[in-house]
Write a protein that holds these residues in place. Structure first.
Motif, PDB file in Angstrom:
ATOM      1  N   VAL A  67       0.612  -1.111   0.151  1.00 42.88           N
ATOM      2  CA  VAL A  67       0.118  -0.179   0.306  1.00 42.88           C
ATOM      3  C   VAL A  67       0.846   1.584  -0.420  1.00 42.88           C
ATOM      4  O   VAL A  67       1.372   1.128   0.157  1.00 42.88           O
ATOM      5  CB  VAL A  67      -0.715   0.000   1.169  1.00 42.88           C
ATOM      6  CG1 VAL A  67      -1.415   1.115   1.349  1.00 42.88           C
ATOM      7  CG2 VAL A  67      -1.942  -1.317   0.772  1.00 42.88           C
ATOM      8  N   VAL A  68       0.716   1.479  -0.855  1.00 45.26           N
ATOM      9  CA  VAL A  68       1.813   3.849  -0.755  1.00 45.26           C
ATOM     10  C   VAL A  68       0.165   4.195  -0.996  1.00 45.26           C
ATOM     11  O   VAL A  68      -1.192   4.343  -1.414  1.00 45.26           O
ATOM     12  CB  VAL A  68       2.258   3.953  -2.496  1.00 45.26           C
ATOM     13  CG1 VAL A  68       3.489   2.447  -2.329  1.00 45.26           C
ATOM     14  CG2 VAL A  68       0.855   3.081  -3.003  1.00 45.26           C
ATOM     15  N   ASP A  69       0.656   5.737   0.037  1.00 47.91           N
ATOM     16  CA  ASP A  69      -0.312   6.649   0.221  1.00 47.91           C
ATOM     17  C   ASP A  69      -1.136   7.801  -1.406  1.00 47.91           C
ATOM     18  O   ASP A  69      -1.740   7.616  -1.508  1.00 47.91           O
ATOM     19  CB  ASP A  69       0.443   7.957   0.682  1.00 47.91           C
ATOM     20  CG  ASP A  69       0.259   7.752   2.174  1.00 47.91           C
ATOM     21  OD1 ASP A  69       0.089   6.777   2.918  1.00 47.91           O
ATOM     22  OD2 ASP A  69       1.246   8.419   2.831  1.00 47.91           O
TER      23      ASP A  69
ATOM     24  N   SER B  89      -1.666   6.233 -10.024  1.00 48.56           N
ATOM     25  CA  SER B  89      -0.939   7.185  -8.743  1.00 48.56           C
ATOM     26  C   SER B  89      -1.597   8.535  -8.960  1.00 48.56           C
ATOM     27  O   SER B  89      -1.980   8.831 -10.125  1.00 48.56           O
ATOM     28  CB  SER B  89      -0.160   7.145  -9.199  1.00 48.56           C
ATOM     29  OG  SER B  89       0.865   8.360  -8.102  1.00 48.56           O
ATOM     30  N   ALA B  90      -1.623   8.738  -7.414  1.00 53.46           N
ATOM     31  CA  ALA B  90      -2.847  10.740  -6.957  1.00 53.46           C
ATOM     32  C   ALA B  90      -1.363  11.939  -7.752  1.00 53.46           C
ATOM     33  O   ALA B  90      -2.038  12.923  -7.243  1.00 53.46           O
ATOM     34  CB  ALA B  90      -3.938  10.473  -6.406  1.00 53.46           C
ATOM     35  N   VAL B  91      -0.006  11.332  -7.512  1.00 56.16           N
ATOM     36  CA  VAL B  91       0.843  12.623  -7.676  1.00 56.16           C
ATOM     37  C   VAL B  91       0.588  13.240  -8.542  1.00 56.16           C
ATOM     38  O   VAL B  91       0.443  12.446 -10.135  1.00 56.16           O
ATOM     39  CB  VAL B  91       2.314  11.664  -7.170  1.00 56.16           C
ATOM     40  CG1 VAL B  91       3.143  12.772  -7.937  1.00 56.16           C
ATOM     41  CG2 VAL B  91       2.474  10.860  -6.335  1.00 56.16           C
ATOM     42  N   SER B  92       0.690  14.061  -8.747  1.00 52.46           N
ATOM     43  CA  SER B  92       0.177  15.305  -9.862  1.00 52.46           C
ATOM     44  C   SER B  92       1.404  15.022 -11.219  1.00 52.46           C
ATOM     45  O   SER B  92       1.685  15.136 -12.452  1.00 52.46           O
ATOM     46  CB  SER B  92      -0.085  16.848  -9.873  1.00 52.46           C
ATOM     47  OG  SER B  92       0.895  17.153  -8.449  1.00 52.46           O
ATOM     48  N   GLU B  93       2.705  15.392 -10.186  1.00 52.78           N
ATOM     49  CA  GLU B  93       3.586  15.960 -11.158  1.00 52.78           C
ATOM     50  C   GLU B  93       4.061  14.171 -11.347  1.00 52.78           C
ATOM     51  O   GLU B  93       5.262  13.406 -10.412  1.00 52.78           O
ATOM     52  CB  GLU B  93       4.738  15.911 -10.907  1.00 52.78           C
ATOM     53  CG  GLU B  93       4.403  18.212 -10.484  1.00 52.78           C
ATOM     54  CD  GLU B  93       5.401  18.517 -11.832  1.00 52.78           C
ATOM     55  OE1 GLU B  93       6.340  18.782 -11.799  1.00 52.78           O
ATOM     56  OE2 GLU B  93       4.155  19.719 -12.101  1.00 52.78           O
TER      57      GLU B  93
ATOM     58  N   ASP C  44       5.395   7.265  -3.633  1.00 53.21           N
ATOM     59  CA  ASP C  44       5.206   8.284  -3.278  1.00 53.21           C
ATOM     60  C   ASP C  44       5.285  10.067  -4.111  1.00 53.21           C
ATOM     61  O   ASP C  44       5.087  11.128  -3.901  1.00 53.21           O
ATOM     62  CB  ASP C  44       5.147   8.601  -2.178  1.00 53.21           C
ATOM     63  CG  ASP C  44       3.677   7.928  -0.806  1.00 53.21           C
ATOM     64  OD1 ASP C  44       3.244   7.332  -1.983  1.00 53.21           O
ATOM     65  OD2 ASP C  44       3.964   7.520  -0.353  1.00 53.21           O
ATOM     66  N   ALA C  45       7.216  10.189  -4.222  1.00 51.21           N
ATOM     67  CA  ALA C  45       7.733  11.210  -5.287  1.00 51.21           C
ATOM     68  C   ALA C  45       7.616  11.655  -6.198  1.00 51.21           C
ATOM     69  O   ALA C  45       7.763  12.448  -7.224  1.00 51.21           O
ATOM     70  CB  ALA C  45       8.995  10.813  -4.573  1.00 51.21           C
ATOM     71  N   GLY C  46       6.796  10.363  -7.076  1.00 51.89           N
ATOM     72  CA  GLY C  46       5.958  10.296  -8.048  1.00 51.89           C
ATOM     73  C   GLY C  46       6.807   9.859  -9.392  1.00 51.89           C
ATOM     74  O   GLY C  46       6.377   9.939 -10.351  1.00 51.89           O
ATOM     75  N   ILE C  47       7.849   9.268  -8.966  1.00 50.09           N
ATOM     76  CA  ILE C  47       8.913   8.053  -9.945  1.00 50.09           C
ATOM     77  C   ILE C  47       8.345   6.777  -9.633  1.00 50.09           C
ATOM     78  O   ILE C  47       8.103   5.928  -8.749  1.00 50.09           O
ATOM     79  CB  ILE C  47      10.572   8.304  -9.268  1.00 50.09           C
ATOM     80  CG1 ILE C  47      10.846   9.402  -8.955  1.00 50.09           C
ATOM     81  CG2 ILE C  47      11.396   7.503  -9.586  1.00 50.09           C
ATOM     82  CD1 ILE C  47      12.052   9.971  -8.724  1.00 50.09           C
TER      83      ILE C  47
END
Ligand code: NAP
Ligand code: MG
Length: 403
Positions: A114-116, A378-382, A366-369
């Motif tokens: 599980v990741v945020d 993924s909900a990360v924008s970048e 979570d850092a988008g990579i």
């Protein structure tokens, strides 16, 4: 980081096939060997070696897990007609996982990572749901018959002394179908024991559900075996660990799981486990983020990713392309095995390393990579979609900071 972490006893390392075999080596080179004096007993379960050894290597690996108690396995090809041709096999070798499971008499526990930044489809789920699937019998070992027309179907049991018990299944007025299935008290007991042990190990509640209101003998036997074993051997241990064993009807379990926040182990009969593990993994996101551990009733552990050898990516790799194959479940197979090795041998540094390796992997996502399979989830924008090796190097950068 000054000195490499030392190990006392080896892990049983089982190498595998195709894309996951490539990733296996990358993980060792980039994330493990720089930090650990890796001690493994190596078995090559790649299809070529299985073929060369007439599959003896798979059996040897399983016996080695029984000896050393902890193993880590790469995904392997299960041979089929296409593979027999592709690899020029002497015969259609059995599934390595099946062979290992039979020797260890184990139960498979599958849980999502599980990741945020990846939200499960079910909004209330906050913690992973682990599915424990009974791996023997029921409809997977059934006998079926297509009834051609009018006639009587009976259930007949002949005891070892020759006495018979006979029951009518149905008086057919016309065509239909019948099915006979079975399970054994030994197999159900092993399953129950593995579930209770794993719940204690994880300090998580254990749920078990069947349809015993309708199946008053068959399913009820499962319920009774679990309850008797719990009462006689596990009740006090569960109380001490402050966890619960909870039995309910399968339909009630489904309704409760949907409203729960997760963080439980859900023991399922064979068919229920097949269906529910696919449901849980797709609701949590991606097959590439599912871990799997085989636990034997006598406490041996074999860790692996739930996915296969990612054949399609491997064929691209063979053409010289870089692939964006997700290595996270395989990284977690290693961290799971290293943590368990550390726990059993009392090496805190090894268990700590495992936790940091997992944290570094999650932080990277979570850092988008991330690899391509996660980009849409993924909900990360970048987002930056990277190749497998670059992903592992990004994990390593974060790991270095944590160490
Ligand atoms: P698979 O290897 O799990 O891959 C199926 C598809 O899921 C892939 O084509 C890919 O989709 C996606 N996928 C799975 N893992 C991924 C990852 N780590 N990163 C990115 N995408 C991933 O299943 P398969 O292609 O049906 O089977 C290939 C071989 O694996 C077979 O020979 C089978 O016998 C074996 N297998 C082994 C195990 C095991 O050892 N435990 C389990 C299952 C299957 P896209 O192609 O759309 O990118
Ligand atoms: Mg399935």
């Amino acid at each position: 980081m000054t000195e490499k972490i030392k190990m006392l006893n080896p892990l049983v390392e089982m190498d595998g096939d195709e894309m996951t075999r490539i990733i296996w080596q990358m993980i060792k080179d980039i994330l493990l060997v720089p930090y650990i004096e890796l001690k493994t007993e190596y078995y090559d379960l790649g299809l070529e070696q299985r073929n060369r050894t007439e599959d003896k290597v798979t059996e040897e690996a399983a016996w080695a897990i029984k000896k050393h108690r902890v193993g880590v396995k790469c995904a392997t090809i299960t041979a089929n007609a296409d593979r027999v041709k592709e690899y020029n096999l002497k015969q259609m070798w059995k599934s390595p996982n099946g062979t290992i499971r039979a020797i260890l008499d184990g139960t498979v526990f599958r849980a999502p990572i599980v990741v945020d930044s990846i939200k499960p489809v079910v909004k209330t789920w906050k913690k992973p749901i682990t599915i424990a699937r009974h791996a023997y019998g029921d409809v997977y070992r059934n006998v079926e018959y297509k009834v051609p027309g009018r006639g009587k179907a009976e259930l007949v049991f002949t005891g070892e002394n020759g006495e018979t018990v006979r029951q009518t299944i149905h008086d057919f007025a016309g065509a239909g179908v019948i099915l006979g299935m079975h399970n054994t008290a030994d197999s159900i007991t092993s399953f129950a024991r593995a579930c209770f042990n794993y719940a204690l190990d994880q300090r998580q509640d254990l749920w078990f559900a069947t349809k015993d209101t309708i199946s008053k003998q068959y399913d009820h036997t499962f319920k009774d075996i679990f309850q008797q074993l719990y009462d006689s051997e596990y009740k006090a241990k569960f109380a001490a660990a402050n966890i619960e064993y909870f039995y309910t009807l399968i339909d009630d379990a489904v309704a409760r799981i949907m409203r729960s926040e997760g963080g439980v182990i859900w023991a399922c009969k064979n068919y229920d486990g097949d269906v529910m593990s696919d449901m849980v993994s797709s609701a949590f996101g991606s097959l590439a983020m599912m871990t799997s551990v085989l636990v034997s009733p006598d406490g041996c552990y074999e860790y692996e990713a739930a996915h296969g050898t990612v054949q399609r990516h491997y064929y691209k790799y063979l053409k010289g392309e870089q692939t964006s194959t997700n290595p996270v479940a395989t990284v977690f197979a290693w961290s799971g095995a290293l943590r368990k090795r550390g726990e059993i041998d009392g090496i805190t540094a090894l268990a700590d390393f495992a936790a940091k390796l997992e944290k570094a992997s999650i932080r990277t996502i979570d850092a988008g990579i991330m690899t391509a399979d996660l980009a849409g989830l993924s909900a990360v924008s970048e987002k930056r979609v990277v190749h497998t090796e670059e992903f592992l190097r990004e994990v390593n950068e974060r790991l270095v900071k944590l160490l």
